[in-house]
Design an enzyme around this catalytic site. Structure first.
Site, PDB file in Angstrom:
ATOM      1  N   TYR A   1       1.480  -1.010   0.585  1.00 12.26           N
ATOM      2  CA  TYR A   1       0.230  -0.142   0.033  1.00 12.26           C
ATOM      3  C   TYR A   1       0.987   1.643   0.040  1.00 12.26           C
ATOM      4  O   TYR A   1       1.467   2.584  -0.659  1.00 12.26           O
ATOM      5  CB  TYR A   1      -1.075   0.004   1.443  1.00 12.26           C
ATOM      6  CG  TYR A   1      -1.931   1.356   1.169  1.00 12.26           C
ATOM      7  CD1 TYR A   1      -2.656   1.815   0.119  1.00 12.26           C
ATOM      8  CD2 TYR A   1      -1.311   2.418   2.405  1.00 12.26           C
ATOM      9  CE1 TYR A   1      -3.504   2.523   1.183  1.00 12.26           C
ATOM     10  CE2 TYR A   1      -2.261   3.210   2.780  1.00 12.26           C
ATOM     11  CZ  TYR A   1      -3.336   3.883   1.858  1.00 12.26           C
ATOM     12  OH  TYR A   1      -3.737   4.795   2.390  1.00 12.26           O
TER      13      TYR A   1
ATOM     14  N   GLU B   1     -11.979   5.864   4.947  1.00 11.48           N
ATOM     15  CA  GLU B   1     -11.474   6.384   6.211  1.00 11.48           C
ATOM     16  C   GLU B   1     -11.374   6.533   6.789  1.00 11.48           C
ATOM     17  O   GLU B   1     -11.524   7.084   8.121  1.00 11.48           O
ATOM     18  CB  GLU B   1     -10.805   7.795   5.741  1.00 11.48           C
ATOM     19  CG  GLU B   1      -9.648   7.842   4.571  1.00 11.48           C
ATOM     20  CD  GLU B   1      -7.985   7.524   5.498  1.00 11.48           C
ATOM     21  OE1 GLU B   1      -8.281   7.491   6.705  1.00 11.48           O
ATOM     22  OE2 GLU B   1      -7.246   6.802   4.633  1.00 11.48           O
TER      23      GLU B   1
ATOM     24  N   TRP C   1      -5.135   1.033  10.492  1.00 14.89           N
ATOM     25  CA  TRP C   1      -5.392   1.284   8.893  1.00 14.89           C
ATOM     26  C   TRP C   1      -5.657  -0.010   8.374  1.00 14.89           C
ATOM     27  O   TRP C   1      -6.115  -0.508   7.354  1.00 14.89           O
ATOM     28  CB  TRP C   1      -4.361   2.393   8.148  1.00 14.89           C
ATOM     29  CG  TRP C   1      -4.160   2.432   7.012  1.00 14.89           C
ATOM     30  CD1 TRP C   1      -4.160   1.843   6.206  1.00 14.89           C
ATOM     31  CD2 TRP C   1      -6.129   2.457   6.116  1.00 14.89           C
ATOM     32  NE1 TRP C   1      -4.336   2.034   4.777  1.00 14.89           N
ATOM     33  CE2 TRP C   1      -6.137   2.558   4.577  1.00 14.89           C
ATOM     34  CE3 TRP C   1      -7.261   2.558   6.786  1.00 14.89           C
ATOM     35  CZ2 TRP C   1      -6.450   2.598   4.108  1.00 14.89           C
ATOM     36  CZ3 TRP C   1      -8.160   3.013   5.424  1.00 14.89           C
ATOM     37  CH2 TRP C   1      -8.193   3.578   3.967  1.00 14.89           C
TER      38      TRP C   1
END
Length: 200
Positions: free
Chosen positions: A24, A46, A54
């Site tokens: 990522y 988000e 995350w």
């Protein structure tokens, strides 16, 4: 925690514990992203991340895409109560009613925006600035993210406060928060658009 990759590249410290994080970081985070649906997906993820790591969202991203019609704004805007119940029963995603309902409501707002979501979000991109030397120099909130969050809230968006707005700005390349010696470079990828003034 897995060992850092032995490829000789210097990276930001945060992705080194996971190959998923690493991929990522190397291929997505901080790269300029445009498109209403693409930005709606990032904004939604988000929001789901709030209060969670995350990495949890990254692991669940394929399931999120399947559950939310690939985050096509027009399709999600048509979701109704039965879809909410379906999503609450989906173990592949984060089953939080408030976040699920906000994601659907946000699609409805985005579908009605004059000019589209892309234009609205990118109007808050700050001028380019030097990269941070260390992670300690990276802010959690900026005047631009505060203005973005205020503008989104004014239009009816939910679950996008100043901190979430700044995380979105980092993720989609509105700011470059790779540390100064990180190998990842996306030249000419940052907007110099002025911040739109918002009342209230």
């Amino acid at each position: 925690m897995s060992a850092p990759p032995d490829d000789g590249r210097i990276r930001c410290p945060w992705p080194l514990g996971s190959q998923l994080y690493l991929d990522y970081h190397d291929t997505e985070w901080g790269r300029t992203l445009h498109g209403d649906d693409a930005l709606y997906e990032r904004m939604s993820l988000e929001a789901f991340q709030s209060g969670l790591a995350w990495i949890t969202i990254l692991r669940k991203r394929p399931a999120f895409r399947a559950a939310f019609a690939d985050f096509a704004i027009d399709r999600v805007a048509e979701f109704g109560p039965a879809d909410v119940e379906r999503l609450l029963a989906d173990a592949g995603i984060v089953r939080n009613r408030a976040k699920i309902e906000a994601t659907i409501a946000n699609a409805r707002v985005a579908a009605e925006l004059d000019g589209g979501l892309d234009a609205l979000l990118w109007s808050f991109a700050p001028p380019a600035r030097p990269r941070p030397r260390t992670g300690a120099e990276i802010p959690a909130v900026t005047p631009e993210s505060t203005a973005m969050a205020r503008a989104l809230k004014k239009r009816g968006f939910r679950f996008v406060g100043p901190t979430t707005a700044y995380a979105l700005m980092q993720a989609v390349g509105m700011v470059d928060d790779h540390v100064a010696d990180c190998w990842v470079r996306f030249e000419d990828s940052f907007s110099n658009s002025p911040v739109r003034e918002e009342a209230g």
